[in-house]
Design a protein around this motif. Structure first.
Motif, mmCIF file in Angstrom:
data_model
loop_
_atom_site.group_PDB
_atom_site.id
_atom_site.type_symbol
_atom_site.label_atom_id
_atom_site.label_comp_id
_atom_site.label_asym_id
_atom_site.label_seq_id
_atom_site.Cartn_x
_atom_site.Cartn_y
_atom_site.Cartn_z
ATOM 1 N N GLN A 81 0.784 -1.224 0.000
ATOM 2 C CA GLN A 81 0.000 0.000 0.000
ATOM 3 C C GLN A 81 0.815 1.273 0.000
ATOM 4 O OE1 GLN A 81 -3.511 -1.052 1.680
ATOM 5 N NE2 GLN A 81 -2.666 -2.358 3.283
ATOM 6 N N ARG A 82 2.092 1.122 0.173
ATOM 7 C CA ARG A 82 2.930 2.314 0.112
ATOM 8 C C ARG A 82 4.183 1.984 -0.669
ATOM 9 N NH1 ARG A 82 4.275 3.069 6.135
ATOM 10 N NH2 ARG A 82 5.305 4.953 5.490
ATOM 11 N N TRP A 83 4.701 2.990 -1.292
ATOM 12 C CA TRP A 83 5.930 2.800 -2.049
ATOM 13 C C TRP A 83 6.750 4.071 -1.968
ATOM 14 C CZ3 TRP A 83 8.034 5.567 -5.954
ATOM 15 C CH2 TRP A 83 9.122 4.979 -6.648
ATOM 16 N N ARG A 84 8.036 3.910 -2.007
ATOM 17 C CA ARG A 84 8.914 5.069 -2.071
ATOM 18 C C ARG A 84 10.025 4.818 -3.055
ATOM 19 N NH1 ARG A 84 10.764 7.862 3.463
ATOM 20 N NH2 ARG A 84 10.138 9.876 2.671
ATOM 21 N N GLY A 85 10.412 5.862 -3.705
ATOM 22 C CA GLY A 85 11.497 5.706 -4.655
ATOM 23 C C GLY A 85 11.905 7.041 -5.231
ATOM 24 N N ILE A 86 12.532 6.969 -6.373
ATOM 25 C CA ILE A 86 13.025 8.174 -7.020
ATOM 26 C C ILE A 86 12.288 8.365 -8.336
ATOM 27 C CG2 ILE A 86 15.028 9.351 -7.950
ATOM 28 C CD1 ILE A 86 15.392 8.837 -5.063
#
Length: 486
Positions: free
Chosen positions: A314-319
């Motif tokens: 449900q969550r994602w982080r990146g560039i």
DNA sequence: ATGACTGCGCATCAAA
DNA sequence: TTTGATGCGC
DNA sequence: GTCAT
């Protein structure tokens, strides 16, 4: 007023603007008092504050000194007659008093170096060559270290402490970060950011956030209505998106039981959609999530997302690489974007995505856009009604069965209504301290801005990822009860 | 002249 | 899986 | 930047 800034920024082209140009409050010297008897003076001080913030070798205490001064002036109910008058109130000293005097006399303030002979160890060595004060004697060791430490902190995830550690280890520039000896001092998440450090050297503007938003909406037909988190402060380092998906996962009820005698639980946004669903560093099986397959992966193959930091269902982080306009106002094509990425050109930012079930989107928006104080208020209102509010929505305590039953979470308006609140515009859910305005009481009712959403469809895409950063092992976490012997 | 300067939410990581 | 310490960021 | 030392 925040929205005005927004609009202006939007109007600009997408191409990069020098960091010191954006987000400045325009000069405004008319004597019309828009609010309060010292409006103009406050604007002036706000500019000085912004200047201090933008400065290299930024001194946070200086910034706060201006904030204090602004507060003092804003608290006065008569026009300021002299700097000394303000100074007597405390919190304002010689320098600012002089600036105020200069303002009143309507002359431009020249920073008198009465007190300091070595005034301004102002090293403008890089990037910000807007204000060339002539004197660049950055022989000064102190100023140099300050400069390096400040520069290192431009990388999201690296703060004062880590920057100082790096500096003392011998790291002297952003480009040093990728050298193994310094790279290993970073956490995995920091390492990812460090790889793009050279292209992330300024804070996110809303124009950039918006261009990601637009590109997303434009490019991905399957995920509906991405919505930039509306709390995004201009100074924020990330772009945050909320994407609504059509699935209906089982919702996890609150853990504890209801007790009207108890105080409402404090909001724990940390747990946002993470209960039992770890938000882990990219190494494990997070690749089979719908979020990854339907959103992240396609965006990656389209030249928007360039790296992963961490992720879960449900969550994602990146560039992300901020898409740009080419001549004529057209967006870059996919091939162009990919090629830019290959050459590490363009602007890169940290991006966070929240993948939210449709039936919970209102609650999610509230949780993501409200500041802690606002959420506390929402929580306590719910509590008084025998309800519970969290990132999924409103829950009702069923006495007989001793458990929580999910009530509703889809529309912000309805949730506010259930809690007996007027609709609160997102911009009023945080406190923006601009020009000394304080959040007195609850934000007022405002016009409705509707966000209708529709459904999404499902799509697969077989792009594989080649991301995984390895450990930069350091002591962290809970210390051992029994100390290790060396 | 010189140094201290306010504190907390949140994410992250690893021990328990 | 939970918990506590730590650091980042505002 | 301000303030206390």
């Amino acid at each position: 007023m925040l929205s005005v800034v927004l609009r202006q920024t939007w109007a600009c082209s997408i191409t990069r603007t020098p960091p010191h140009v954006r987000l400045r409050l325009g000069p405004r010297h008319s004597s019309t008092s828009t609010s309060g008897p010292n409006y103009d003076l406050i604007q002036l001080l706000t500019r000085y504050k912004a200047e201090a913030e933008a400065s290299d070798a930024r001194n946070p205490y200086k910034v706060r000194a201006y904030e204090r001064a602004i507060k003092v002036v804003a608290g006065m109910d008569e026009p300021v007659r002299s700097g000394g008058q303000v100074k007597r109130l405390g919190g304002v000293g010689d320098r600012i008093a002089k600036r105020i005097d200069a303002f009143i006399a309507n002359v431009s303030y020249v920073p008198t170096n009465t007190t300091q002979k070595t005034q301004r160890s102002h090293t403008s060595a890089v990037a910000d060559n807007g204000s060339d004060d002539g004197k660049d004697e950055h022989k000064d060791k102190g100023a140099c270290s300050q400069y390096v430490i400040h520069a290192l902190q431009l990388v999201p995830g690296i703060g004062r402490t880590r920057a100082e550690t790096l500096y003392h280890a011998g790291c002297t520039s952003l480009s040093d970060l990728i050298k193994p000896e310094f790279f290993d001092l970073l956490t995995p998440a920091q390492q990812i950011c460090a790889r793009f450090a050279g292209c992330m050297n300024s804070t996110v503007t809303l124009e950039e956030a918006e261009s990601v938003h637009v590109a997303l909406a434009f490019l991905s037909s399957h995920a509906t209505r991405p919505d930039t988190s509306r709390r995004n402060q201009p100074s924020s380092n990330d772009v945050t998106l909320l994407i609504v998906h059509p699935f209906e996962p089982a919702l996890k009820p609150p853990k504890d039981s209801y007790d009207s005698a108890q105080k409402p639980p404090k909001p724990r946004p940390t747990q946002f959609y993470a209960v039992g669903d770890t938000f882990v560093h990219f190494s494990q099986n997070v690749h089979n999530t719908a979020l990854f397959l339907d959103v992240v992966s396609p965006l990656e193959s389209r030249g928007l997302i360039v790296a992963n930091i961490s992720g879960g269902p449900q969550r994602w982080r990146g560039i992300v690489r901020i898409p740009e306009c080419v001549e004529g106002g057209e967006w870059e094509g996919r091939a162009e974007r990919l090629s830019q990425i290959r050459d590490q050109r363009g602007d890169y930012r940290r991006l966070g995505i929240f993948f939210v079930p449709k039936q919970c989107q209102g609650a999610a928006r509230i949780v993501l856009t409200g500041d802690i104080e606002f959420l506390r208020d929402v929580n306590s209102r719910a509590h008084r009604l025998g309800l519970r509010f969290d990132e999924y929505g409103l829950w009702k305590w069923i006495e007989g069965e001793g458990k929580w039953e999910f009530l509703y979470g889809e529309s912000e308006e309805v949730i506010f209504g259930e809690l007996g609140m007027d609709y609160v515009h997102p911009a009023r859910r945080n406190f923006t301290f601009l020009s000394g305005e304080r959040p007195r009481g609850r934000p007022k009712k405002n016009s409705v801005d509707d966000q209708s959403t529709d459904s999404a469809c499902n799509r697969r895409s077989g792009v594989d990822l080649v991301e995984t950063a390895q450990p930069g092992r350091r002591k962290r976490g809970r210390p051992r009860k029994v100390p290790l012997q060396e």
